[in-house]
Design an enzyme around this catalytic site. Structure first.
Site, PDB file in Angstrom:
ATOM      1  CE  LYS A  96      -2.040  -1.127   3.893  1.00  0.00           C
ATOM      2  NZ  LYS A  96      -1.343  -2.402   4.175  1.00  0.00           N
TER       3      LYS A  96
ATOM      4  NE  ARG B 127      -4.641  -0.867   9.891  1.00  0.00           N
ATOM      5  CZ  ARG B 127      -3.489  -0.561   9.315  1.00  0.00           C
ATOM      6  NH1 ARG B 127      -3.385   0.486   8.541  1.00  0.00           N
ATOM      7  NH2 ARG B 127      -2.471  -1.328   9.504  1.00  0.00           N
TER       8      ARG B 127
ATOM      9  NE  ARG C 256       7.831  -2.453   6.178  1.00  0.00           N
ATOM     10  CZ  ARG C 256       6.523  -2.355   6.349  1.00  0.00           C
ATOM     11  NH1 ARG C 256       5.782  -1.803   5.420  1.00  0.00           N
ATOM     12  NH2 ARG C 256       5.965  -2.821   7.449  1.00  0.00           N
TER      13      ARG C 256
ATOM     14  NE  ARG D 124       6.176  -0.221   9.859  1.00  0.00           N
ATOM     15  CZ  ARG D 124       5.057  -0.244   9.146  1.00  0.00           C
ATOM     16  NH1 ARG D 124       5.022   0.385   7.981  1.00  0.00           N
ATOM     17  NH2 ARG D 124       3.995  -0.874   9.576  1.00  0.00           N
TER      18      ARG D 124
ATOM     19  NE  ARG E 244       2.037  -4.610  11.119  1.00  0.00           N
ATOM     20  CZ  ARG E 244       3.086  -4.510  10.299  1.00  0.00           C
ATOM     21  NH1 ARG E 244       4.248  -5.040  10.654  1.00  0.00           N
ATOM     22  NH2 ARG E 244       2.985  -3.893   9.166  1.00  0.00           N
TER      23      ARG E 244
END
Ligand code: AP5
Length: 226
Positions: free
Chosen positions: A17, A92, A131, A164, A175
């Site tokens: 996203k 969300r 990431r 992160r 998550r």
């Protein structure tokens, strides 16, 4: 009269996203609104919202709707909000989506363009483990598919790349559970409104962004400008 639109990017953690939102917002010349980025910034600055959100984000849970909506409404009150928006990570939950409908209506926006980016869970976990994000400009990299030219350094602005805190495997699992329970139902919500489009997020970044751009162009041709 043509009206402005919001583009909403839906999808699980790691679907791409943020990667796609940056590209399409730049192409359209409209603001990119990432509630995740806004919360991370609030955490970094230790604002009251940041202090409240920090432990929730560290557990991989969702921040309460009332806090999210207050932050989004404040952002939308800024002068650049008339041009349209790319929403990333928002809405969300169903209450967030319902409240956003009311806000967009009030702002005189047309129906949102909603793109659901779909990727299998195995791939999501691998992507999140690889990431790295620029601590200065927020550029997103991946050690497997999109590494920076120099390890640990952003190609664009030379900023230090960081991982992160919520990309630790145990938090990623939480998550994904939050996504399945609270966010996935939004696909049906927007499907019922007749505004949902889906893209295969497992394809290369350029291909996904071509597909997103085509969906936006078609909607804009049909309904007005973004
Ligand atoms: P948020 O920051 O929104 O995180 P998320 O939704 O979990 O999504 P991510 O940012 O992890 O993934 P992404 O889909 O943007 O993927 P990306 O482009 O980075 O939210 C964080 C937290 O804040 C939440 O858990 C919650 O606590 C809170 N929060 C935020 N908004 C909220 C809200 N509205 N309500 C309540 N709480 C909220 O890509 C991932 C990786 O894959 C990258 O390394 C990238 O380089 C790579 N990649 C991307 N696309 C491709 C591709 N096509 N091929 C190969 N690799 C790719």
């Amino acid at each position: 009269m043509a009206s402005n639109h919001a583009l909403i990017l839906l999808g699980p953690p790691g679907a791409g996203k943020g990667t796609q939102a940056k590209l399409i917002a730049q192409r359209l010349g409209v603001p990119h609104l990432s509630t995740g980025d806004m919360f991370r910034d609030a955490v970094k600055r230790a604002t009251p919202t940041g202090l409240l959100a920090k432990p929730i984000m560290e557990r991989g849970e969702l921040v309460p709707d009332s806090i999210v909506m207050k932050m989004v409404e404040e952002r939308l009150a800024r002068p650049d909000s008339g041009k349209g928006f790319v929403f990333d990570g928002f809405p969300r939950t169903l209450p967030q989506a319902e409240q956003l409908d009311g806000i967009l209506n009030r702002l005189g926006f047309g129906r949102p363009i909603v793109v659901d980016i779909r990727v299998d869970a195995d791939k999501l976990i691998q992507r999140l483990s690889g990431r790295w994000t620029c601590s200065v400009g927020g550029e997103i990299y991946n050690v497997f598919d999109m590494p920076p030219k120099v390890q640990g350094i952003c190609d664009r602005d030379g900023g230090k790349l960081v991982q992160r805190a919520d990309d630790r495997p145990e938090v990623v699992t939480a998550r994904l559970v939050a996504y399945e329970r609270q966010t996935k139902p939004l696909s049906d919500y927007y499907q019922r409104q007749g505004v949902l489009e889906t893209v295969n997020g497992a394809a290369p970044v350029e291909e996904v962004s071509r597909r997103v751009a085509r969906i936006v162009d078609d909607a804009v041709r049909r309904d007005g400008h973004l």
